[in-house]
Design an enzyme around this catalytic site. Structure first.
Site, PDB file in Angstrom:
ATOM      1  N   SER A  61       1.445  72.897  32.776  1.00  0.00           N
ATOM      2  CA  SER A  61       2.835  73.359  32.723  1.00  0.00           C
ATOM      3  C   SER A  61       3.127  74.688  33.388  1.00  0.00           C
ATOM      4  O   SER A  61       4.296  75.084  33.458  1.00  0.00           O
ATOM      5  CB  SER A  61       3.309  73.424  31.282  1.00  0.00           C
TER       6      SER A  61
ATOM      7  N   LYS B  23       9.436  82.209  29.079  1.00  0.00           N
ATOM      8  CA  LYS B  23       9.637  80.828  28.650  1.00  0.00           C
ATOM      9  C   LYS B  23      10.099  80.832  27.194  1.00  0.00           C
ATOM     10  O   LYS B  23       9.536  81.579  26.367  1.00  0.00           O
ATOM     11  CB  LYS B  23       8.323  80.056  28.788  1.00  0.00           C
TER      12      LYS B  23
ATOM     13  N   SER C 202       6.097  71.839  32.014  1.00  0.00           N
ATOM     14  CA  SER C 202       7.234  72.121  31.175  1.00  0.00           C
ATOM     15  C   SER C 202       7.894  73.473  31.434  1.00  0.00           C
ATOM     16  O   SER C 202       9.055  73.664  31.083  1.00  0.00           O
ATOM     17  CB  SER C 202       6.817  72.075  29.702  1.00  0.00           C
TER      18      SER C 202
END
Ligand code: GLN
Length: 488
Positions: free
Chosen positions: A180, A81, A156
């Site tokens: 997330s 990420k 997210s």
């Protein structure tokens, strides 16, 4: 083996094939880079692909394996990420304010992956500073759900979830502040694990809400999540919140049946607006757990209804402090004005997107004098009550299961103009963050042709139990074997 097959392997299967020299790390890496090249224009899981770096790491991994010095992730392609700092690729947090930023150090989890000889394919898309539930808040455009590209992948960590679902990485890392990891894993039909707060070092994770943030894996199997957790967990002197507890071999905890296991169902986890198909799939999953030998017990988590409100005070408050450092002086974007205050204002005004600005305003308000007691202090007290609910429930059960989200993945654009609707996607994931406990999301069926997910929540530092339960369930079902493109 064809390239197409190479990109569908689990890490455990790839490990066996690498060890027997049926495949090389170079082949595995090239297959993934080709897949990204072919597909990522449609999916947009990646913000940055580190082709040359990955190729060099693959050559090194093959050389290392030839000497017999092998770690579980040696030669395994992984995506990160883009909120995890890396020295050899940009780190943007999907924000314009970090334009041009290259971190001078690696996050501890990245360092650990490098030590293992993992292949780091690149950086994945996210909501800006991890604030969101759909990846639409990225400054660089949304990620598309591999099961239906007109829908969001969740967020997210939507890029990390989509990369694993679309066979663009075998494993990935995300961060979970309010859901997330689990929510996008659920939306994309893969496994996602949020470890206990403190289990994994957050050094080098760009901070969103420091009392909640935790790093964890996405994978195609529960076994792979256990392998990845083992690789990244453990104390780090550079993160004072990381726990000195021993890290067990989580793969040893994977079990085939659930005899003697007590699983709680929370009375309060039935909310309005829950999609019937999601409810049905979760009910069937609970019946399956019972069939595997588990005893199902109703428990009560009475403060659940306050979790969202508590989170949306706590997280923005912490974010407003954490994001103060992005002011055009030290990191990324700088829009120079005649005065220092002017430079701050112009840089922050242009650099942050609308959701980040909304959070900074909400958080600053909740912390300001006169409102601090009414909002922030009250949220902290409520947080304690939410944690106590779990403590009490875990006196009678070993784990709690619940839907990961009340709906399947929604359409791109469907909720972006209604922040309240967007916030509601996290109603089942947020309580675990408030309590600091671990949770793993596993595929448990389909509704409207899209994956449904069940989450298993456990006691603090008892990832072993929830991974064991999730594995037994996974092995008894075939949901995890379905691939996007074979929609049911
Ligand atoms: N969707 C939640 C939010 O918008 C959680 C985000 C996260 O876990 N990073 O804050």
């Amino acid at each position: 083996m064809s390239d197409a097959k190479l990109t569908t392997l689990t890490a455990a299967a790839a490990r066996r094939m690498l060890d027997t020299r049926d495949i090389s790390a170079v082949e595995l890496t090239e297959a993934h880079l080709a897949r990204i090249d072919q597909l990522d224009g449609d999916i947009h899981a990646y913000l940055h692909v580190s082709g040359d770096v990955a190729r060099a790491q693959a050559v090194e991994a093959d050389a290392r394996m030839a000497t017999g010095e092998v770690a579980p992730l040696t030669g395994i392609p992984v995506a990160l990420k883009d909120i995890l700092c890396t020295t050899d690729a940009p780190t943007t947090a999907a924000s314009r304010i970090l334009d041009g930023f290259i971190s001078p150090y690696d996050a501890t989890v990245v360092e650990r992956l490098r030590e293992q000889g993992a292949i780091l394919l690149g950086k994945t898309n996210t909501d800006e500073f991890a604030m969101g539930s759909s990846t639409e808040n990225s400054a660089f455009g949304p990620t598309h759900n591999p099961w239906d590209t007109s829908r969001v992948p969740g967020g997210s960590s939507g890029g990390s979830a989509a990369a694993v679902a679309a066979d663009e990485a075998i494993l990935s890392l995300g961060s979970d502040t309010g859901g997330s990891i689990r929510q996008p894993a659920g939306f994309c039909g893969v496994v996602g694990l949020k470890p206990t707060y403190g289990r994994v070092s957050r050094y080098g994770l760009i901070a969103f809400a420091s009392s909640l943030d935790q790093i964890g894996p996405f994978s195609r199997s529960v076994e792979d999540a256990a392998i990845m957790l083992g690789a990244i967990a453990g104390h780090d002197p550079r993160d004072s919140t990381s726990s000195p507890r021993d890290v067990p071999d989580f793969t040893q905890a994977l079990r085939e049946n659930l005899r003697g296991v007590r699983i709680g169902i929370a009375r309060e986890y039935r909310v309005e607006g829950m999609e019937p198909g999601v409810e049905r799939a979760c009910q069937d999953a609970i019946a399956q757990l019972e069939e595997l030998g588990a005893e199902i017990i109703e428990v009560s988590l009475p403060h659940t209804e306050y979790a969202l409100a508590t989170y949306y005070i706590t997280a923005p408050a912490e974010a407003s402090a954490n994001l103060a450092r992005f002011d055009g002086v030290k990191y990324g974007l700088r829009l120079e004005e005649p005065t220092l205050a002017g430079t701050y204002e112009t840089t922050r005004g242009a650099g942050f997107g609308p959701e980040v600005k909304r959070r900074i305003m909400l958080g600053t308000y909740a912390l300001s004098s006169g409102y601090y007691d009414a909002y922030y202090v009250r949220a902290q007290k409520t947080r304690t009550l939410i944690k106590r609910d779990f403590d009490r429930a875990f006196e009678t059960v070993d784990a709690i299961v619940a839907p990961t989200s009340p709906t399947v993945a929604f359409g791109i654009g469907a909720r972006i103009d209604d922040p309240y609707q967007m916030y509601l996607s996290d109603v089942f994931t947020i309580p675990a963050n408030m309590a600091g406990i671990p949770g793993v999301a596993v595929p448990c069926g389909f509704s409207d042709g899209m994956p449904v997910s069940l989450q298993v929540l456990g006691k603090a530092f008892d990832e072993a139990t929830i991974l064991g339960i999730a594995h037994a369930y996974e092995q008894a079902t075939t949901w995890h074997e379905r691939r996007p493109g074979e929609r049911v």
